[in-house]
Each structure stands twice: as structure tokens, then as C-alpha cells.
Design a protein around this motif. Structure first.
Motif, PDB file in Angstrom:
ATOM      1  N   LEU A 110      13.636  70.532  47.131  1.00 44.36           N
ATOM      2  CA  LEU A 110      14.930  71.737  47.610  1.00 44.36           C
ATOM      3  C   LEU A 110      15.997  72.414  46.116  1.00 44.36           C
ATOM      4  N   ARG A 111      15.190  72.073  44.854  1.00 41.07           N
ATOM      5  CA  ARG A 111      15.860  72.999  44.035  1.00 41.07           C
ATOM      6  C   ARG A 111      14.823  73.925  44.384  1.00 41.07           C
ATOM      7  N   ALA A 112      13.609  74.629  44.917  1.00 46.87           N
ATOM      8  CA  ALA A 112      13.279  76.067  44.912  1.00 46.87           C
ATOM      9  C   ALA A 112      14.135  76.469  45.812  1.00 46.87           C
ATOM     10  N   PRO A 113      14.006  78.023  45.486  1.00 44.12           N
ATOM     11  CA  PRO A 113      15.481  78.966  44.975  1.00 44.12           C
ATOM     12  C   PRO A 113      16.046  79.443  46.919  1.00 44.12           C
ATOM     13  N   GLU A 114      14.546  79.202  47.370  1.00 39.53           N
ATOM     14  CA  GLU A 114      14.572  79.444  49.276  1.00 39.53           C
ATOM     15  C   GLU A 114      14.905  77.935  49.295  1.00 39.53           C
ATOM     16  N   GLY A 115      15.187  76.969  48.740  1.00 40.35           N
ATOM     17  CA  GLY A 115      15.396  75.706  49.593  1.00 40.35           C
ATOM     18  C   GLY A 115      14.269  75.346  50.679  1.00 40.35           C
ATOM     19  N   ALA A 116      15.032  74.515  51.238  1.00 38.77           N
ATOM     20  CA  ALA A 116      13.844  73.876  52.686  1.00 38.77           C
ATOM     21  C   ALA A 116      14.669  73.586  54.250  1.00 38.77           C
ATOM     22  N   THR A 117      14.126  73.663  54.994  1.00 36.03           N
ATOM     23  CA  THR A 117      14.428  73.563  56.464  1.00 36.03           C
ATOM     24  C   THR A 117      13.811  71.922  56.747  1.00 36.03           C
ATOM     25  N   LEU A 146      19.632  61.015  47.072  1.00 33.23           N
ATOM     26  CA  LEU A 146      20.013  62.567  45.628  1.00 33.23           C
ATOM     27  C   LEU A 146      21.645  62.405  45.374  1.00 33.23           C
ATOM     28  N   LYS A 147      22.131  62.417  46.426  1.00 35.66           N
ATOM     29  CA  LYS A 147      23.973  62.406  46.238  1.00 35.66           C
ATOM     30  C   LYS A 147      23.927  61.298  45.807  1.00 35.66           C
ATOM     31  N   LYS A 148      23.893  60.333  46.296  1.00 33.92           N
ATOM     32  CA  LYS A 148      25.163  58.749  45.778  1.00 33.92           C
ATOM     33  C   LYS A 148      24.517  58.152  44.591  1.00 33.92           C
ATOM     34  N   ARG A 149      22.921  58.250  44.483  1.00 33.99           N
ATOM     35  CA  ARG A 149      22.867  57.277  43.288  1.00 33.99           C
ATOM     36  C   ARG A 149      22.141  58.258  41.880  1.00 33.99           C
ATOM     37  N   LEU A 150      21.813  59.485  42.106  1.00 37.25           N
ATOM     38  CA  LEU A 150      21.170  60.248  41.425  1.00 37.25           C
ATOM     39  C   LEU A 150      22.044  61.468  40.969  1.00 37.25           C
ATOM     40  N   LEU A 154      22.875  64.440  42.224  1.00 40.26           N
ATOM     41  CA  LEU A 154      22.391  65.465  42.456  1.00 40.26           C
ATOM     42  C   LEU A 154      23.334  66.883  43.850  1.00 40.26           C
ATOM     43  N   ASN A 155      23.828  68.124  43.691  1.00 47.07           N
ATOM     44  CA  ASN A 155      25.237  68.383  44.268  1.00 47.07           C
ATOM     45  C   ASN A 155      23.757  69.488  45.938  1.00 47.07           C
ATOM     46  N   VAL A 156      23.361  68.180  46.608  1.00 45.62           N
ATOM     47  CA  VAL A 156      22.547  68.942  48.120  1.00 45.62           C
ATOM     48  C   VAL A 156      23.285  69.489  48.880  1.00 45.62           C
ATOM     49  N   THR A 157      24.000  70.556  48.560  1.00 42.42           N
ATOM     50  CA  THR A 157      24.324  71.901  49.741  1.00 42.42           C
ATOM     51  C   THR A 157      23.281  72.303  51.451  1.00 42.42           C
ATOM     52  N   SER A 158      24.126  72.690  51.942  1.00 43.03           N
ATOM     53  CA  SER A 158      22.887  73.243  53.232  1.00 43.03           C
ATOM     54  C   SER A 158      23.603  74.119  54.152  1.00 43.03           C
ATOM     55  N   GLU A 159      23.181  75.039  54.424  1.00 36.11           N
ATOM     56  CA  GLU A 159      23.775  76.268  55.265  1.00 36.11           C
ATOM     57  C   GLU A 159      23.009  76.705  55.854  1.00 36.11           C
ATOM     58  N   THR A 160      23.809  77.365  56.831  1.00 35.79           N
ATOM     59  CA  THR A 160      22.714  78.354  58.329  1.00 35.79           C
ATOM     60  C   THR A 160      22.562  79.986  57.608  1.00 35.79           C
ATOM     61  N   GLU A 161      21.496  80.276  57.806  1.00 42.05           N
ATOM     62  CA  GLU A 161      20.582  81.150  57.903  1.00 42.05           C
ATOM     63  C   GLU A 161      20.240  81.611  58.789  1.00 42.05           C
ATOM     64  N   TYR A 201      18.868  73.853  53.125  1.00 40.81           N
ATOM     65  CA  TYR A 201      19.355  72.068  52.082  1.00 40.81           C
ATOM     66  C   TYR A 201      18.493  72.798  51.413  1.00 40.81           C
ATOM     67  N   ARG A 202      19.467  72.936  50.029  1.00 40.88           N
ATOM     68  CA  ARG A 202      19.070  73.374  48.037  1.00 40.88           C
ATOM     69  C   ARG A 202      19.589  72.240  47.553  1.00 40.88           C
ATOM     70  N   ILE A 203      19.418  71.975  46.261  1.00 40.08           N
ATOM     71  CA  ILE A 203      20.039  71.657  45.294  1.00 40.08           C
ATOM     72  C   ILE A 203      20.859  72.267  44.352  1.00 40.08           C
ATOM     73  N   LYS A 204      21.770  72.142  44.193  1.00 48.19           N
ATOM     74  CA  LYS A 204      22.721  73.696  43.161  1.00 48.19           C
ATOM     75  C   LYS A 204      22.718  72.950  41.918  1.00 48.19           C
ATOM     76  N   ASP A 205      21.526  72.826  41.301  1.00 52.20           N
ATOM     77  CA  ASP A 205      22.315  72.415  39.880  1.00 52.20           C
ATOM     78  C   ASP A 205      23.174  73.064  39.101  1.00 52.20           C
ATOM     79  N   ALA A 206      23.965  72.175  38.286  1.00 47.72           N
ATOM     80  CA  ALA A 206      25.072  73.071  37.487  1.00 47.72           C
ATOM     81  C   ALA A 206      25.029  74.351  36.531  1.00 47.72           C
ATOM     82  N   ASP A 207      23.709  74.048  36.258  1.00 43.38           N
ATOM     83  CA  ASP A 207      23.120  75.780  35.169  1.00 43.38           C
ATOM     84  C   ASP A 207      22.736  76.559  35.442  1.00 43.38           C
TER      85      ASP A 207
END
Length: 195
Positions: A135-142, A165-169, A171-178, A185-191
Motif C-alpha cells: 500500500l505504501r508503493a507509489p502504484e498502490g495495490a489492487t 492499519l487504520k484503527k490500530r496503527l 495509517l491513512n488508507v485510501t482507495s480510488e478507482t482507476e 488502495y494506498r497508504i497516504k503518508d502525511a510527509d
């Protein structure tokens, strides 16, 4: 390693998201002899543990002991590991809650401040660490790629993303349709978002 059934995965994932890792209520449709057989198997594997229920906190009962008390089921560290959640993360939250209950305030005039969150340590080679790396990879994951990499079913992967990932850690997990790949699905880090 024992392969999880769909029912076992649902019970463990749901329990991992509840306070104190309580595994009850069981999924709809699982009752009677089937529920007893599933729970007994998970207890034998060390994934669930039967503990005294705290009736004052209205914890759900697994069975009554006959003396006005009852037991409930909790997901063990081995159960968390079976679904790819590092037990250190769950224990950290539990120990923090226990510590605040047992400590006495130093003075009545001090103001309370929230303790700094403890860093989570991820163990390499777990399904959870694989999911985070994907999920942290730039391309995300299906979802298809996540299923292939972890061996989880789709509902388990979604449960891990929303629960672990979201509740315990946090992390900002997002999903979008390409257009080409479908839902990604991706993790959007604040930095990374600020850069």
C-alpha cells in the motif's frame, strides 16, 4: 502453519477490532453445535481463550458457569498473529489502558495530558508488513494483488486495512478507482502528501 477457514478469519478479525479483543458476538448464522465446534477448534489452536466475563461491563457471555458467573472469548496473541496483526500493537494499547487504571494522580491540581503514542514495531515477513509495503508503493495495490500476496480473502484484507492499519496503527488508507486497474488502495503518508 494452520490455514484459516473463512469463519475463523471473520471471528479473529472482528475480535481484533473490539475493545479487549473480545471475540463475541460470533458471526450471524453461526450458532449451536457449529459454533461450539468452531470455538473449541480455535481454543485448541490457541487463537481464542475463554476468560471470566466482566458482567459489570456487560461483556457478552459465551457460556454460563452455573454460579452466577459466565465466560467470554478473547482473541489471543496467537490469534492476532494468525491474521497478520502483530500482538505488540494490541498489547501496547491494552497495557496503556491498564497502566492508567492502576496509577494514582500525583496531585489534584495537575492537568491531565494524553500520553504520547508508543511506536509500533512491525515484524518483517508477516502478512501485515507485506500489506503495508504494497500500500505504501507509489502504484498502490489492487484487491487481487493483495489477495495473491497474503492468501487472505477479500473481506479479510478489507478488515485488516480498516481495523489493523487504520484503527490500530492510525495509517491513512485510501482507495480510488482507476480506469485501467479498477479500485486501488494506498497508504497516504502525511510527509508524502506535503511533498
Amino acid at each position: 502453519m494452520t490455514k484459516l477457514t473463512e469463519t475463523q478469519t471473520i471471528i479473529l478479525s472482528a475480535g481484533a477490532q473490539r475493545p479487549d479483543n473480545i471475540a463475541l458476538p460470533l458471526p450471524k448464522g453461526l450458532a449451536g453445535a457449529a459454533a461450539k465446534m468452531a470455538v473449541n477448534r480455535m481454543i485448541a489452536l490457541g487463537w481464542l481463550q475463554e476468560v471470566d466475563a466482566n458482567l459489570r461491563r456487560n461483556e457478552p457471555l459465551w457460556r454460563e458457569t452455573g454460579d452466577g458467573h459466565g465466560t467470554t472469548l478473547v482473541v489471543t496473541d496467537a490469534g492476532l498473529l494468525a491474521i497478520g496483526i502483530e500482538p505488540v500493537e494490541a498489547n501496547t494499547a491494552r497495557m496503556g489502558a491498564l497502566r492508567t487504571q492502576t496509577e494514582e494522580p500525583a496531585s489534584c491540581t495537575t492537568t491531565e495530558s494524553s500520553p504520547a503514542p508508543m511506536p509500533h514495531t512491525l515484524r518483517e515477513g508477516t502478512k501485515q508488513s507485506t500489506l503495508i509495503a504494497m500500500l505504501r508503493a507509489p502504484e498502490g495495490a489492487t484487491m487481487e494483488a493483495i489477495i495473491a500476496a497474503t492468501g487472505w480473502q477479500a473481506h479479510s484484507a478489507r478488515g485488516a486495512m480498516s481495523g489493523a492499519l487504520k484503527k490500530r496503527l492510525g495509517l491513512n488508507v485510501t482507495s480510488e478507482t482507476e480506469d485501467q486497474r479498477g479500485r486501488v488502495y494506498r497508504i497516504k503518508d502525511a510527509d508524502r502528501a506535503q511533498a
